[in-house]
Scaffold this active site. Structure first.
Site, mmCIF file in Angstrom:
data_model
loop_
_atom_site.group_PDB
_atom_site.id
_atom_site.type_symbol
_atom_site.label_atom_id
_atom_site.label_comp_id
_atom_site.label_asym_id
_atom_site.label_seq_id
_atom_site.Cartn_x
_atom_site.Cartn_y
_atom_site.Cartn_z
ATOM 1 N N LYS A 74 -12.934 -4.550 22.022
ATOM 2 C CA LYS A 74 -11.675 -5.280 21.905
ATOM 3 C C LYS A 74 -11.464 -6.216 23.115
ATOM 4 O O LYS A 74 -12.194 -6.125 24.104
ATOM 5 C CB LYS A 74 -10.517 -4.281 21.771
ATOM 6 C CG LYS A 74 -10.590 -3.401 20.516
ATOM 7 C CD LYS A 74 -10.288 -4.188 19.291
ATOM 8 C CE LYS A 74 -10.126 -3.569 17.951
ATOM 9 N NZ LYS A 74 -10.659 -2.434 17.393
HETATM 10 C C1 LIG Z 1 -10.188 -1.588 16.274
HETATM 11 C C2 LIG Z 1 -9.303 -1.556 15.097
HETATM 12 C C3 LIG Z 1 -8.463 -0.466 14.840
HETATM 13 C C4 LIG Z 1 -8.382 0.762 15.694
HETATM 14 O O1 LIG Z 1 -9.583 1.244 16.073
HETATM 15 P P1 LIG Z 1 -9.779 2.466 17.089
HETATM 16 O O2 LIG Z 1 -11.254 2.468 17.240
HETATM 17 O O3 LIG Z 1 -9.216 3.659 16.453
HETATM 18 O O4 LIG Z 1 -9.061 2.132 18.379
HETATM 19 C C5 LIG Z 1 -7.616 -0.536 13.748
HETATM 20 N N1 LIG Z 1 -7.587 -1.608 12.960
HETATM 21 C C6 LIG Z 1 -8.361 -2.691 13.181
HETATM 22 C C7 LIG Z 1 -8.237 -3.866 12.278
HETATM 23 C C8 LIG Z 1 -9.263 -2.687 14.246
HETATM 24 O O5 LIG Z 1 -10.051 -3.745 14.446
#
Ligand SMILES: *Cc1c(COP(=O)(O)O)cnc(C)c1O
Length: 375
Positions: A185
């Protein structure tokens, strides 16, 4: 011949500041429920301009908690997008409710408000909005629909960290919004997330739900409700604080790299660069579209053979094996979503990417497409 250097899809920025703050937490022996998590939450609330921020162990955990806090459960329907990471639909299933997928807009790839309204039934309780690829969904239009039909909204802004709609930050629109901090992210805590809200009662409930349902007065062995262990540790929060300190720089770097990609890809035959509309994109991935006549898997094979990582991204949620077998979904249900999903390709994209690496990806893409067309 030496094999070419592999350019990865994603790579977090980790420096001395992360190590220093993590070391401080380790030395303090306060590894969880400590002041570092509280400071991390305060930094988010201040940065976004919400009253509260609740740190949690992942973006998925944060979204699940929000739906649970709103009382979503068996028999309910929640409208969401199939063009998303699987977590945003899974959290609906966790509660016992049913995800209902609405078609997306062919330009923004986010849910089309008209399709959302058309999907409302007497069982609909909420809309789970996703800001996919960091481009904000039409939040005001979705809020208007929710108000007309008495629905709740939860926003999955996991790919749109620090994003806004019309200059107003996601998270400040009056419904709980969640950011995720997995390593790919815009900002990472390794694993983690945060829920943003202005609502005092919801804040207390979320604090309790993420911490085993402990009572609001903090009594350690009093559990007032069924909760979860969705806490973020102070070790992870320490990484996050160092990351917030460099967030402006990281976002600028991503925007600069994206601009170079957009300019170069505009002249690559067979590629449609990413949509640039009236809203600011919080750059999460670089995922342009390939022309439908091109064999995406073959192109990915050619890119990877030359050391350029690439992935078909994102697969539709409703066509995942689990959603086909356990929820009865099938191809053809969502033609726009399916067409987008069949053509987008994620390419290497990270803050420390050099101009030379971007150029190498673009040149390799150009050669791969030419070779495919000639094959
Ligand atoms: C990264 C992401 C999440 C959450 O992911 P985690 O790995 O649980 O932190 C949720 N929705 C989207 C669209 C994502 O890209």
């Amino acid at each position: 011949m030496t094999p070419p250097e592999v350019i990865p899809l994603a790579r977090p920025v980790i420096g001395d500041r992360e190590r220093e703050l993590v070391d401080g937490v380790l030395r303090s022996r306060q590894l969880s429920l400590g002041p570092t998590v509280t400071e991390f939450e305060r930094m988010w609330a201040d940065r976004i301009g919400t009253k509260h921020a609740v740190a949690c162990s992942s973006g998925t955990a944060g979204l699940h908690c929000c739906l649970h806090a709103l009382g979503i459960g068996p028999g309910d329907e929640v409208i969401t997008s199939s063009f998303s990471f699987v977590a945003s639909a899974n959290v609906i299933v966790y509660t016992g409710a049913t995800p209902v997928f609405a078609e997306v807009d062919p330009l923004t790839f986010n849910m089309d408000p008209a399709a959302v309204e058309a999907a409302i039934t007497p069982r609909t309780r909420a809309i789970l909005v996703v800001d996919i690829f960091g481009y904000p969904a039409d939040v005001p239009a979705l809020i208007a629909i929710a108000e007309r039909h008495g629905l709740a909204i939860v926003e999955d802004a996991c790919q749109s960290i620090d994003g806004d709609f019309n200059g107003k930050k996601l998270g400040t629109y009056g419904h709980p919004s969640v950011y995720g901090f997995y390593a790919n992210k815009q900002l990472t805590t390794a694993e983690g997330g945060v829920i943003l809200t202005d609502d005092d009662a919801l804040y207390l409930l979320l604090k309790s739900l993420t911490n085993q349902g402990r009572s609001d007065d903090g009594a350690w062995l009093v559990h007032s409700r069924l909760g979860f262990n969705y806490r973020l540790s102070d070790v992870h929060a320490a990484i996050g604080i160092a990351q917030i300190e460099r967030l402006d720089w990281m976002q600028d770097a991503r925007a600069r790299i994206a601009a170079r990609y957009q300019a170069r890809m505009a002249s690559v035959d067979g590629v449609t660069p990413m949509y640039e509309g009236p809203q600011r994109r919080s750059w999460f991935v670089y995922a342009p579209r390939l022309d439908p006549d091109l064999d995406r898997d073959a192109i990915i094979g050619r890119l990877e053979a030359e050391g350029v990582s690439a992935k078909p991204y994102l697969p539709c949620i409703h066509l995942q094996p689990y959603y086909r077998t356990d929820h009865g979904h099938a191809p053809g249900e969502l033609p726009v979503t399916e067409e987008i999903s069949a053509s987008t390709i994620a390419l290497p994209f990270f803050c420390e990417m050099t101009d030379e690496q971007v150029d190498r990806v673009c040149d390799t893409m150009e050669r791969a497409i030419q070779a495919e067309r000639a094959a």
